[in-house]
Structure formats: structure tokens, C-alpha cells
Design a protein around this motif. Structure first.
Motif, PDB file in Angstrom:
ATOM      1  N   GLY A 137     -26.835 -69.152  17.516  1.00 11.90           N
ATOM      2  CA  GLY A 137     -27.193 -69.654  16.186  1.00 11.90           C
ATOM      3  C   GLY A 137     -27.983 -68.660  15.371  1.00 11.90           C
ATOM      4  O   GLY A 137     -28.764 -69.044  14.501  1.00 11.90           O
ATOM      5  N   GLU A 194     -26.877 -66.599  13.094  1.00 14.00           N
ATOM      6  CA  GLU A 194     -26.514 -66.633  11.676  1.00 14.00           C
ATOM      7  C   GLU A 194     -27.146 -67.859  10.996  1.00 14.00           C
ATOM      8  O   GLU A 194     -27.637 -67.774   9.874  1.00 14.00           O
ATOM      9  N   LEU A 195     -27.155 -68.989  11.703  1.00 13.55           N
ATOM     10  CA  LEU A 195     -27.798 -70.177  11.120  1.00 13.55           C
ATOM     11  C   LEU A 195     -29.283 -69.916  10.896  1.00 13.55           C
ATOM     12  O   LEU A 195     -29.858 -70.337   9.896  1.00 13.55           O
ATOM     13  N   GLY A 216     -27.925 -77.913   9.744  1.00 15.15           N
ATOM     14  CA  GLY A 216     -27.027 -77.545  10.839  1.00 15.15           C
ATOM     15  C   GLY A 216     -27.718 -77.156  12.127  1.00 15.15           C
ATOM     16  O   GLY A 216     -27.049 -76.910  13.123  1.00 15.15           O
ATOM     17  N   THR A 220     -24.946 -64.241  22.309  1.00 14.69           N
ATOM     18  CA  THR A 220     -23.882 -64.653  21.408  1.00 14.69           C
ATOM     19  C   THR A 220     -23.819 -66.190  21.323  1.00 14.69           C
ATOM     20  O   THR A 220     -24.076 -66.884  22.310  1.00 14.69           O
ATOM     21  N   LYS A 238     -16.816 -59.352  21.685  1.00 13.79           N
ATOM     22  CA  LYS A 238     -17.413 -60.669  21.965  1.00 13.79           C
ATOM     23  C   LYS A 238     -16.638 -61.375  23.075  1.00 13.79           C
ATOM     24  O   LYS A 238     -17.217 -62.020  23.941  1.00 13.79           O
ATOM     25  N   PHE A 263     -21.795 -82.962  17.521  1.00 14.81           N
ATOM     26  CA  PHE A 263     -20.438 -82.408  17.444  1.00 14.81           C
ATOM     27  C   PHE A 263     -19.403 -83.528  17.541  1.00 14.81           C
ATOM     28  O   PHE A 263     -18.360 -83.484  16.888  1.00 14.81           O
ATOM     29  N   GLU A 311     -24.886 -58.110  14.260  1.00 12.91           N
ATOM     30  CA  GLU A 311     -24.460 -57.060  15.201  1.00 12.91           C
ATOM     31  C   GLU A 311     -24.958 -55.690  14.734  1.00 12.91           C
ATOM     32  O   GLU A 311     -24.201 -54.716  14.699  1.00 12.91           O
TER      33      GLU A 311
HETATM   34  N1  LIG Z   1     -28.953 -75.347  16.569  1.00 11.33           N
HETATM   35  C1  LIG Z   1     -27.663 -75.563  16.310  1.00 11.33           C
HETATM   36  N2  LIG Z   1     -27.219 -76.811  16.111  1.00 11.33           N
HETATM   37  C2  LIG Z   1     -25.925 -77.040  15.884  1.00 11.33           C
HETATM   38  N3  LIG Z   1     -24.985 -76.105  15.826  1.00 11.33           N
HETATM   39  C3  LIG Z   1     -25.360 -74.838  16.018  1.00 11.33           C
HETATM   40  C4  LIG Z   1     -26.716 -74.507  16.263  1.00 11.33           C
HETATM   41  N4  LIG Z   1     -26.803 -73.165  16.412  1.00 11.33           N
HETATM   42  C5  LIG Z   1     -25.556 -72.693  16.269  1.00 11.33           C
HETATM   43  N5  LIG Z   1     -24.688 -73.679  16.030  1.00 11.33           N
HETATM   44  C6  LIG Z   1     -23.240 -73.529  15.846  1.00 11.33           C
HETATM   45  O1  LIG Z   1     -22.789 -72.633  16.867  1.00 11.33           O
HETATM   46  C7  LIG Z   1     -21.856 -71.702  16.360  1.00 11.33           C
HETATM   47  C8  LIG Z   1     -22.386 -70.289  16.548  1.00 11.33           C
HETATM   48  O2  LIG Z   1     -23.516 -70.099  15.701  1.00 11.33           O
HETATM   49  P1  LIG Z   1     -23.822 -68.681  15.028  1.00 11.33           P
HETATM   50  O3  LIG Z   1     -22.574 -68.059  14.506  1.00 11.33           O
HETATM   51  O4  LIG Z   1     -24.958 -68.867  14.088  1.00 11.33           O
HETATM   52  O5  LIG Z   1     -24.280 -67.879  16.335  1.00 11.33           O
HETATM   53  P2  LIG Z   1     -24.617 -66.350  16.505  1.00 11.33           P
HETATM   54  O6  LIG Z   1     -25.768 -66.268  17.425  1.00 11.33           O
HETATM   55  O7  LIG Z   1     -24.773 -65.722  15.142  1.00 11.33           O
HETATM   56  O8  LIG Z   1     -23.315 -65.809  17.216  1.00 11.33           O
HETATM   57  P3  LIG Z   1     -22.806 -64.288  17.376  1.00 11.33           P
HETATM   58  O9  LIG Z   1     -23.893 -63.505  18.045  1.00 11.33           O
HETATM   59  O10 LIG Z   1     -21.619 -64.422  18.263  1.00 11.33           O
HETATM   60  O11 LIG Z   1     -22.498 -63.789  16.001  1.00 11.33           O
HETATM   61  C9  LIG Z   1     -21.641 -72.077  14.903  1.00 11.33           C
HETATM   62  O12 LIG Z   1     -20.529 -72.949  14.845  1.00 11.33           O
HETATM   63  C10 LIG Z   1     -22.914 -72.830  14.537  1.00 11.33           C
HETATM   64  O13 LIG Z   1     -22.683 -73.753  13.503  1.00 11.33           O
END
Ligand SMILES: Nc1ncnc2c1ncn2[C@@H]1O[C@H](COP(=O)(O)OP(=O)(O)OP(=O)(O)O)[C@@H](O)[C@H]1O
Length: 430
Positions: free
Chosen positions: A159, A161-162, A125, A156, A409, A311, A226
Motif C-alpha cells: 500500500g 502508493e495509497l 482506501g 510489494t 515484480k 474486498f 520503485e
Molecule cells: N490498507 C489497505 N486497505 C485496503 N486496500 C489496500 C490497502 N493497502 C493497499 N491496498 C490495495 O492493495 C493494492 C496494492 O497497493 P499499492 O499499489 O498501494 O501497493 P504498493 O506497495 O505501492 O505496491 P508495489 O510496491 O508493488 O508498487 C491496491 O489494490 C490497493 O488498493
């Protein structure tokens, strides 16, 4: 090369070229592997590759790792010096069994299994081939094999969480559970039970026992999103659990041993929260032994076309019809700023593809603001019948909050203080 009279330049022992070494820091989590191809920065600064929160360790204390010939340590002009087996050194080769002193902090050099070759395929992902993104992936791969806590910092929607899932999925705990807890979404009274669990009857309404996130994450990874939202009282309890590696559920007595790697994430300036007394310094150091900056889209605009292409493929599968972008559409997207980062980028494409069947250009992706917003003067806005306008305004605000996942957020995305957005929502409800 000798930088001070009392500092030895290189210890006479020959470099051990092919031996993989690690640093045993005498703390939970096991030794930290050293990179045979790179010297990493060790110090107390947040930007250090290996952070050591000890008052005798300088911000940029030393560099440690492989220099192509062997494994070595190099003092970077630290205040309290770098020592190998008690001898102050400027640079020294390292070998298993050596005691390494960084100021008053002691570590032992140990041998370790050779690291597997790095995977060069992006983790699931995670799209992006820009150098800044690939650097981050390289760091994630390195940290995935270690046991220390990792703090992910980034805006925010970048990514985080990814990235946490990648740390879990590419490491030795991959077969164990990955448990995510959003500290920004838990009501204050439920934090303790959510993290540590509760026994039946622990408090009014606790009709059944609850297994806390730490226990659910046993032998796996606990992702604390968070983390800055964690109330101070809970911070002390979390620190205790991390130190003892045991939890006691609310209302219970029996301790349970847990083996959990903690990965936390924040978009907040943690050093400022620590300085203001809103986040415990000791917990912050404990959580951020290893730190990774997750870059925002503004730092990697070159990845935007690749992200949109991916996407579009996913949305085409979801909608059962082609989703295509025109060249000008791609160019317009690459030139734009997205405060909500990848989440915002994806939502923009989703909205455009939901409305338009044909190829998506700048006008479809970034439509001009509607007549109410474009009307400009407050007098025009007031001309909209009060009931209709208020209802529309409120549903728009609610939509933004729903999409963002929380009022905080949404406030960040709208670039207004949280209190302002809350007040707007209240006004509109009145
Ligand atoms: N490198 C990437 N390639 C493709 N999709 C991504 C990538 N990074 C994040 N996404 C997508 O973007 C969205 C936000 O990602 P994620 O929830 O991991 O962000 P976050 O930094 O944890 O956000 P928050 O701080 O708001 O919790 C998700 O739908 C995720 O699948």
C-alpha cells in the motif's frame, strides 16, 4: 541529570507550554513542525524520525519535541554534542529564535501555527486497525503537513502508493495534482523525458513536445515509485532538480521553476544499494529526509479479516451477487503468509469469488495445486505432451507477469531471480 561536565542540564528559561514550535533546517521545504506530545528522534540513522544527513550528526543524536511540560531538546550521548545558542546542553527548553546546533549542523527554532487536531478516520482506501498500521497512519498524518521529501519503504503490495496518496490528500497540497511515476516501468532512454519533459524535435520520434512529470506535479506531489530503479545518470539530474527546484526539458533551454513535494517508494534495501555504489548517497539522503515503513501483512495479520470483509463488499458490488467468506475461510486466510501482501490477498478472494457462487471457505480460497503441479516427480511432468505443457506453462507465467505489473515484480512474487523468470519466458517462447 548532567551527563558530562561541559553539558548544561536545563537552561533556566521557563518552558513555553502552549506554543507550537518548528525547526527551520535552513533548507528547501520550510520548517519541520515539532510534536508537542512526543519527543522525536533526530539523527543521521535511517530509522530517525527526523533524518539529518550531516557527518557531524550522530546516528541517534538527540530527541526533540514536547514532554508534556514544554518543548525541549535532549542530547542522546552524541559524539559532537547538542548546543542551544552556542551552549552545549544535555537537556534544554526551546523557545522561538534559539539557534540549535547538532554537531556542526545548525537549525533555528521558530514559532508555528498550532497543528489541526489529527483526523482519526483512515485515509481513503486504507483499511486496518492494528496498532502497527495505526502508528504508520499517525506518522503519515504528521508528515502530510510538512514539505520535506518522504521515502516510503515496504514490500510489494503493502500500500505504498495509497500511503503516498494519503500524504498528498491530507496535506496542504491536496487541491494540487498527484502525479505517479513508476521508475521500474520506464525504458532507460525515456526517463529524462518522462520526468523533465522534452521539446518538439528534441530527439528522433519527438514529433510533439512532452510535459514532464515534475511540471505536471507543480504545486502538488510527485510520487516516484520503485525509486531504486532510477539509472545512475538520471540520479544526478534528479538531485540537481531537487536542489535548484527548476527543470529544463530535454532539448530545451528555458528553465521552469517547480514547486513539487517528492514522495518516493521502494522495497529495496537502499543502504545496501548506496554502499554498493548503485544509488547516490546524496540523492538518497535528499529523498529520505522523512521515512515511513509501510508494514507488510505478516506484521499485521489481525487486519486480514477486516481487509477481506471490505474486498468482499467491493466484489459483491462488482459481480452483482453476494460474496461471503466462512469463518474457517477467514481463519485460514489470517494464518497464511502473503508475499504479495494486500494485492495478493485481494486477488485470491477475487479468483475464488469469480469461480464459486456460494460461501468461500479454505478450499475455495486456497485450492490444492492442480494435478500437473501435484504429480511431483520430473518424470511425471515430462509425461505431459510437450506442446500442451509448454503452452500452458507459458500462459501461466505471462498471467503472473501481467498481474504483477512487471517481470521484476512477478519474479519477487514467485521468489525467483528476475533473470531466471526472463529465461523461463524466453524458453517457453522458443
Ligand atoms: N490498507 C489497505 N486497505 C485496503 N486496500 C489496500 C490497502 N493497502 C493497499 N491496498 C490495495 O492493495 C493494492 C496494492 O497497493 P499499492 O499499489 O498501494 O501497493 P504498493 O506497495 O505501492 O505496491 P508495489 O510496491 O508493488 O508498487 C491496491 O489494490 C490497493 O488498493
Amino acid at each position: 541529570m548532567q551527563s558530562s561536565s561541559e553539558a548544561t542540564t536545563l537552561l533556566p528559561s521557563p518552558p513555553l507550554r502552549d506554543l507550537a514550535l518548528a525547526l527551520d533546517l535552513d533548507r528547501a521545504g520550510g520548517p519541520v513542525a515539532l510534536d508537542p506530545a512526543r519527543l522525536i528522534l533526530v539523527g543521521s540513522a535511517p530509522s530517525a524520525d527526523l533524518r539529518i544527513g550531516d557527518p557531524t550528526v550522530s546516528a541517534r543524536h538527540a530527541r526533540i519535541g514536547g514532554d508534556g511540560r514544554g518543548m525541549m531538546v535532549e542530547d542522546l550521548g552524541s559524539t559532537n554534542g547538542t548546543y542551544v545558542d552556542g551552549v552545549r546542553v544535555q537537556r534544554a527548553w526551546l523557545a522561538p529564535g534559539m539557534r540549535l546546533g547538532l554537531g556542526g549542523f545548525q537549525a533555528t527554532v521558530v514559532a508555528q501555527r498550532a497543528a489541526p487536531p489529527p483526523r482519526l478516520v483512515n485515509p481513503p482506501g486504507m483499511i486496518g486497525s492494528s496498532p502497527v498500521f495505526q502508528d504508520m497512519l499517525a506518522r503519515l498524518r504528521k508528515f502530510a503537513g510538512l514539505a520535506q521529501a518522504v521515502l516510503l519503504r515496504g514490500e510489494t503490495g503493502t500500500g505504498k502508493e495509497l500511503a503516498a496518496r494519503a500524504l498528498h490528500g491530507e496535506g496542504p497540497r491536496a487541491a494540487g495534482p498527484f502525479v505517479a511515476v513508476n521508475c521500474g516501468a520506464i525504458p532507460e532512454g525515456l526517463f529524462e523525458s518522462e520526468l523533465f519533459g522534452h521539446v518538439r524535435g528534441a530527439f528522433t520520434g519527438a514529433a510533439r513536445a512532452h510535459v514532464g512529470a515534475f511540471v505536471r506535479a507543480h504545486r502538488g506531489t510527485l510520487f516516484l515509485d520503485e525509486i531504486a530503479e532510477l539509472p545512475l545518470g538520471l540520479q544526478a539530474k534528479l538531485l540537481r532538480v531537487l536542489e535548484t527546484r527548476r527543470v529544463v526539458p530535454v532539448g530545451g533551454e528555458a528553465e521552469q521553476a517547480i514547486d513539487v513535494r517528492v514522495v518516493s517508494a521502494t522495497h529495496q534495501p537502499m543502504e545496501r544499494l548506496v554502499a554498493e555504489g548503485r544509488f547516490r548517497c546524496d540523492l538518497y539522503h535528499r529523498l529520505s529526509v522523512l521515512a515511513v515503513e509501510v508494514p507488510g501483512l505478516a506484521d499485521r495479520p489481525g487486519d486480514i479479516p477486516e481487509l477481506l470483509a471490505q474486498f468482499a463488499t467491493e466484489l459483491a458490488a462488482e459481480f452483482g451477487r453476494p460474496v461471503r467468506l466462512t469463518e474457517p475461510g477467514l481463519r485460514a486466510a489470517a494464518a497464511r503468509r502473503f508475499p504479495g501482501n494486500i494485492r495478493e490477498l485481494r486477488n485470491i478472494l477475487l479468483r475464488a469469488a469469480a469461480i464459486h457462487d456460494g460461501p468461500l471457505g479454505p478450499l475455495e480460497l486456497f485450492p490444492a495445486p492442480g494435478p500437473a503441479a501435484a504429480a511431483g516427480s520430473p518424470a511425471d511432468a515430462l509425461a505431459v505432451p510437450r506442446g500442451t505443457y509448454a503452452a500452458m506453462h507459458r500462459s501461466l507465467l505471462e498471467l503472473v507477469v501481467r498481474e504483477a505489473g512487471s517481470i521484476r515484480k512477478a519474479a519477487t512474487q514467485l521468489d525467483v531471480p528476475r533473470s531466471t523468470l526472463s529465461a523461463w519466458l524466453k524458453d517457453e517462447a522458443a
